[in-house]
Design a protein around this motif. Structure first.
Motif, PDB file in Angstrom:
ATOM      1  N   LEU A 107       0.837  -1.206   0.000  1.00 16.67           N
ATOM      2  CA  LEU A 107       0.000   0.000   0.000  1.00 16.67           C
ATOM      3  C   LEU A 107       0.870   1.253   0.000  1.00 16.67           C
ATOM      4  O   LEU A 107       0.581   2.214  -0.735  1.00 16.67           O
ATOM      5  N   VAL A 108       1.944   1.226   0.776  1.00 20.44           N
ATOM      6  CA  VAL A 108       2.851   2.376   0.811  1.00 20.44           C
ATOM      7  C   VAL A 108       3.486   2.577  -0.560  1.00 20.44           C
ATOM      8  O   VAL A 108       3.599   3.711  -1.052  1.00 20.44           O
ATOM      9  N   ARG A 109       3.892   1.488  -1.226  1.00 26.52           N
ATOM     10  CA  ARG A 109       4.504   1.621  -2.553  1.00 26.52           C
ATOM     11  C   ARG A 109       3.496   2.130  -3.578  1.00 26.52           C
ATOM     12  O   ARG A 109       3.869   2.875  -4.494  1.00 26.52           O
ATOM     13  N   GLU A 157      11.743   6.312   3.031  1.00 21.04           N
ATOM     14  CA  GLU A 157      11.239   6.735   1.720  1.00 21.04           C
ATOM     15  C   GLU A 157       9.905   7.459   1.860  1.00 21.04           C
ATOM     16  O   GLU A 157       9.664   8.484   1.211  1.00 21.04           O
ATOM     17  N   LEU A 158       9.043   6.947   2.736  1.00 19.40           N
ATOM     18  CA  LEU A 158       7.746   7.590   2.958  1.00 19.40           C
ATOM     19  C   LEU A 158       7.932   8.977   3.571  1.00 19.40           C
ATOM     20  O   LEU A 158       7.320   9.954   3.116  1.00 19.40           O
ATOM     21  N   MET A 159       8.788   9.076   4.595  1.00 14.65           N
ATOM     22  CA  MET A 159       9.000  10.367   5.252  1.00 14.65           C
ATOM     23  C   MET A 159       9.565  11.394   4.264  1.00 14.65           C
ATOM     24  O   MET A 159       9.084  12.533   4.187  1.00 14.65           O
ATOM     25  N   CYS A 160      10.571  10.997   3.499  1.00 13.92           N
ATOM     26  CA  CYS A 160      11.156  11.925   2.518  1.00 13.92           C
ATOM     27  C   CYS A 160      10.139  12.303   1.450  1.00 13.92           C
ATOM     28  O   CYS A 160      10.103  13.455   0.998  1.00 13.92           O
ATOM     29  N   HIS A 220      -4.375  10.876  -2.544  1.00 12.13           N
ATOM     30  CA  HIS A 220      -4.860  11.302  -1.228  1.00 12.13           C
ATOM     31  C   HIS A 220      -5.478  10.139  -0.477  1.00 12.13           C
ATOM     32  O   HIS A 220      -5.226   9.937   0.723  1.00 12.13           O
ATOM     33  N   ASN A 221      -6.307   9.366  -1.141  1.00  9.30           N
ATOM     34  CA  ASN A 221      -6.983   8.246  -0.478  1.00  9.30           C
ATOM     35  C   ASN A 221      -5.987   7.230   0.063  1.00  9.30           C
ATOM     36  O   ASN A 221      -6.143   6.707   1.173  1.00  9.30           O
ATOM     37  N   ALA A 222      -4.950   6.934  -0.740  1.00 15.03           N
ATOM     38  CA  ALA A 222      -3.937   5.989  -0.288  1.00 15.03           C
ATOM     39  C   ALA A 222      -3.224   6.518   0.961  1.00 15.03           C
ATOM     40  O   ALA A 222      -3.005   5.786   1.933  1.00 15.03           O
ATOM     41  N   LEU A 223      -2.876   7.798   0.953  1.00 13.80           N
ATOM     42  CA  LEU A 223      -2.188   8.391   2.100  1.00 13.80           C
ATOM     43  C   LEU A 223      -3.100   8.457   3.314  1.00 13.80           C
ATOM     44  O   LEU A 223      -2.653   8.230   4.447  1.00 13.80           O
ATOM     45  N   PHE A 224      -4.372   8.749   3.113  1.00  7.05           N
ATOM     46  CA  PHE A 224      -5.322   8.788   4.216  1.00  7.05           C
ATOM     47  C   PHE A 224      -5.394   7.430   4.916  1.00  7.05           C
ATOM     48  O   PHE A 224      -5.391   7.333   6.148  1.00  7.05           O
ATOM     49  N   MET A 225      -5.427   6.349   4.124  1.00  9.36           N
ATOM     50  CA  MET A 225      -5.454   5.002   4.708  1.00  9.36           C
ATOM     51  C   MET A 225      -4.167   4.712   5.468  1.00  9.36           C
ATOM     52  O   MET A 225      -4.181   4.153   6.569  1.00  9.36           O
ATOM     53  N   ILE A 226      -3.021   5.082   4.870  1.00 11.34           N
ATOM     54  CA  ILE A 226      -1.730   4.857   5.532  1.00 11.34           C
ATOM     55  C   ILE A 226      -1.688   5.600   6.863  1.00 11.34           C
ATOM     56  O   ILE A 226      -1.251   5.045   7.886  1.00 11.34           O
ATOM     57  N   ARG A 227      -2.132   6.841   6.868  1.00 13.45           N
ATOM     58  CA  ARG A 227      -2.106   7.644   8.099  1.00 13.45           C
ATOM     59  C   ARG A 227      -2.971   7.018   9.192  1.00 13.45           C
ATOM     60  O   ARG A 227      -2.559   6.931  10.358  1.00 13.45           O
TER      61      ARG A 227
END
Length: 634
Positions: free
Chosen positions: A77-79, A150-153, A104-111
């Motif tokens: 999911l992160v990739r 990688e996610l943070m950067c 946005h949706n992918a990031l919302f789920m990750i968060r």
């Protein structure tokens, strides 16, 4: 969640989510991912809805924690998100709203998942959750890239590179919020964290080169005060039949898509929290900036680069060269920043930013003190003190320290004549700094100074009486444990009384002829000062007050009896010109300077995170497990 409109109540039964958290690995090339991130979900902005979302996500996240070592689906999911963001800037330029929506949706789920992960596991265990791979279920691929870094950067790049537009507002807000969540490990530790994986990513990793750009962007987000964009219609129009996979996924929900950009705006009634804070990106950016600026220096003494950036940025109008030894510096519009600071002092976080800039950024402090409209900044600070019963103690403390810092400057003191009075050492220190430059004090201000002294005198007598009675009551017995408390109380009160006498004395010694209203108030309440004439702590400072009271009392006696207020004021005005200055003993000029504690992080880090806890938009943490501060503090 799938290609439909989702609600919190639907999450537990959502088939796409159950597939994600299940026991089967999902290839990154599987069409499932396009379906999963093609949903409309109204992101919560008030604490009630955020709490409901958190409670719905927790059981799902716990299942994923159990299965992810075998499936690697979280890393996948992160990739998927990282793959979408590589084209995000181009998508913005091309107005590709569908692409931005899915990212946005992918990031919302990750968060949402990360928030639970961080509460349930250590940083090392979190790192493992990012490391599990589909091709090697249950194991880590040591040779692969660090997906967490990688996610943070990627989030930092997203914030600094994607322009703030209506179509990008929501994903920028989500990026800033996810960074706050990644840093939230501090909430669950009583001791101040001074190292760690995420700390290292920000301090030493690939994010470091973007320090100044990130700080500048967060400041501009605060300055711009952009509201959530309004709902839009006809976002997706089918220009040809077919429309491809993306269009097919989105067409069924196109009418409701904009709700994801408006953070609860479309088709829903905003909660009370949202009405009170219509600026979620501005608020969240300021919170992240404060968190970053208050990270501790590195364990090897390496300075916090984000604090360096906050403390050395310059005005865009400043054409002087930047010293080579200053790292992470940049230029920003001081006028815009000053205006935003004046407008936003009703919030703790804006007041804390003002304090930080005044205390640590000499460029910004010099600029603010040079303004001819300082009342626009001072009045909101005074309002915090005036409505002290509605503010938390930290907010009041910051306001008082700001006044103290401002009054270290003589030019400021000469330009400010009236400040509300508040019984607090820092506020009295601010008054003391200004006392030599008091000019034409209003009668109300003069009365309040003397009234404050009267209040202290009454308190002093009461504690003294209680101590005397307690001493009599314990004579002949052995219980004298209460006496030290009274002695301590008396010492504190006498220190404050001494400060008040020094403030009055400083004004009389330096500008008596400019302040007839203070002389009038002093004469009207002259009996208050009788008891302190022979007190060993006040004898020296009382000499000048006795001289002034005696001099003017004598002139009033000569003027006659039954004098009107106007006549008394006339006698005082003439007497002020006639009193020889040499009759007043000179004392060293009162000057108090604010000095930060040796370990300021012990105060500021819990304070900043309490603001995130209480004011973060769309974020809810259960009080259970919060170690950094007590729930009733503030």
């Amino acid at each position: 969640m799938g290609a439909n409109t989702s609600q919190v109540s639907d999450l537990s039964e959502n088939q796409s989510l159950h597939t994600l958290i299940g026991t089967e690995s999902i290839s990154e090339n599987d069409p499932f991912w396009n379906q999963l991130i093609s949903f409309t979900f109204i992101s919560p902005t008030n604490s009630g809805d955020s709490k409901l979302l958190e409670e719905a996500v927790i059981p799902l996240a716990k299942i994923l924690i159990e299965n992810n070592p075998r499936t690697g689906n979280f890393g996948a999911l992160v990739r998927i998100f990282l793959g979408r963001t590589k084209e995000l800037k181009i998508s913005t330029e091309c107005q590709d709203q569908l692409f931005i929506w899915q990212a946005h949706n992918a990031l919302f789920m990750i968060r949402c998942l990360l928030k639970v992960f961080i509460r349930e596991m250590t940083e090392e265990e979190l790192h493992l959750q990012f490391s599990y791979q589909e091709r090697a279920p249950g194991t880590c691929d040591a040779g692969s890239e660090d997906l967490l870094e990688e996610l943070m950067c990627n989030l930092v790049h997203l914030v600094v590179e994607v322009p703030l537009l209506d179509i990008t507002y929501s994903i920028l807000f989500e990026a800033v919020t996810t960074m706050l969540v990644l840093l939230s490990y501090q909430l669950f530790h009583k001791d101040i964290l001074r190292d760690g994986l995420i700390y290292q990513y920000l301090m030493k990793g690939r994010c470091l080169s973007l320090t100044s750009r990130l700080v500048k962007t967060l400041l501009y987000n605060f300055i711009r005060q952009e509201k959530c964009p309004p709902p839009a219609t006809h976002i997706f129009e089918q220009h040809s039949e077919g429309g491809g996979l993306f269009y097919g996924l989105a067409s069924g929900v196109a009418s409701g898509l904009w709700s994801v950009f408006t953070l609860g705006g479309a088709g829903s009634k905003p909660g009370l929290d949202q009405e009170q804070n219509p600026l979620p990106l501005s608020n969240q950016s300021l919170l992240l900036l404060l968190v970053l600026a208050n990270l501790t220096d590195g364990p090897n003494g390496c300075p916090n680069p984000y604090r360096q950036a906050v403390t050395c940025f310059k005005n865009t109008q400043d054409t002087s060269s930047i010293p080579t030894e200053q790292h992470h510096t940049f230029q920003i519009n001081f006028n815009s920043l000053y205006t935003a600071l004046c407008d936003q002092q009703r919030s703790d976080q804006a007041t804390l930013l003002l304090y930080t800039l005044l205390h640590q950024n000499t460029n910004m402090r010099t600029y603010m003190l040079s303004r001819t409209d300082m009342e626009n900044l001072v009045m909101p600070i005074l309002e915090i003190l005036y409505h002290v019963e509605d503010r938390n103690s930290h907010h009041v403390y910051m306001a008082l320290i700001i006044l103290l810092i401002l009054t270290e400057d003589d030019t400021f003191n000469r330009s400010i004549h009236e400040v509300d009075k508040y019984l607090h050492t820092n506020c009295l220190a601010a008054l003391a700094n200004m006392s030599a430059q008091f000019r034409c004090l209003h009668q109300y201000a003069a009365q309040r100074i003397i009234s404050l002294f009267a209040l202290l005198s009454k308190k002093h007598n009461k504690v003294l009486e209680q101590a005397t009675q307690s001493l009599r009551g314990t004579q002949g017995g052995d219980d004298s444990s209460v006496l030290p408390d009274y002695a301590q109380d008396l010492n504190v009160i006498e220190e404050v009384i001494r400060m008040m006498l020094e403030i009055i004395n400083s004004c009389l010694s330096n500008s008596l002829h400019h302040n007839p209203n203070l002389v009038y108030a002093l004469l009207y309440k002259r009996e208050l000062f009788e008891q302190f004439r022979t007190h060993p702590s006040f004898q020296d400072i009382m000499q000048n007050l006795d001289t002034v009271i005696g001099f003017f009392s004598q002139r009033l006696e000569i003027a006659g009896t039954d004098l009107s207020v106007e006549r008394v004021q006339e006698v005082i005005m003439k007497g002020a010109q006639a009193l020889p200055k040499e009759r007043l003993k000179k004392f060293p000029e009162l000057k108090f300077k604010y000095v930060e504690e040796d370990q300021p992080e012990d105060f500021f880090i819990p304070y900043v995170w309490s603001l995130v806890f209480n004011s973060g938009v769309g974020l809810h943490w259960s009080p259970t497990g919060i170690e950094l501060f007590s729930m009733d503090s503030g």
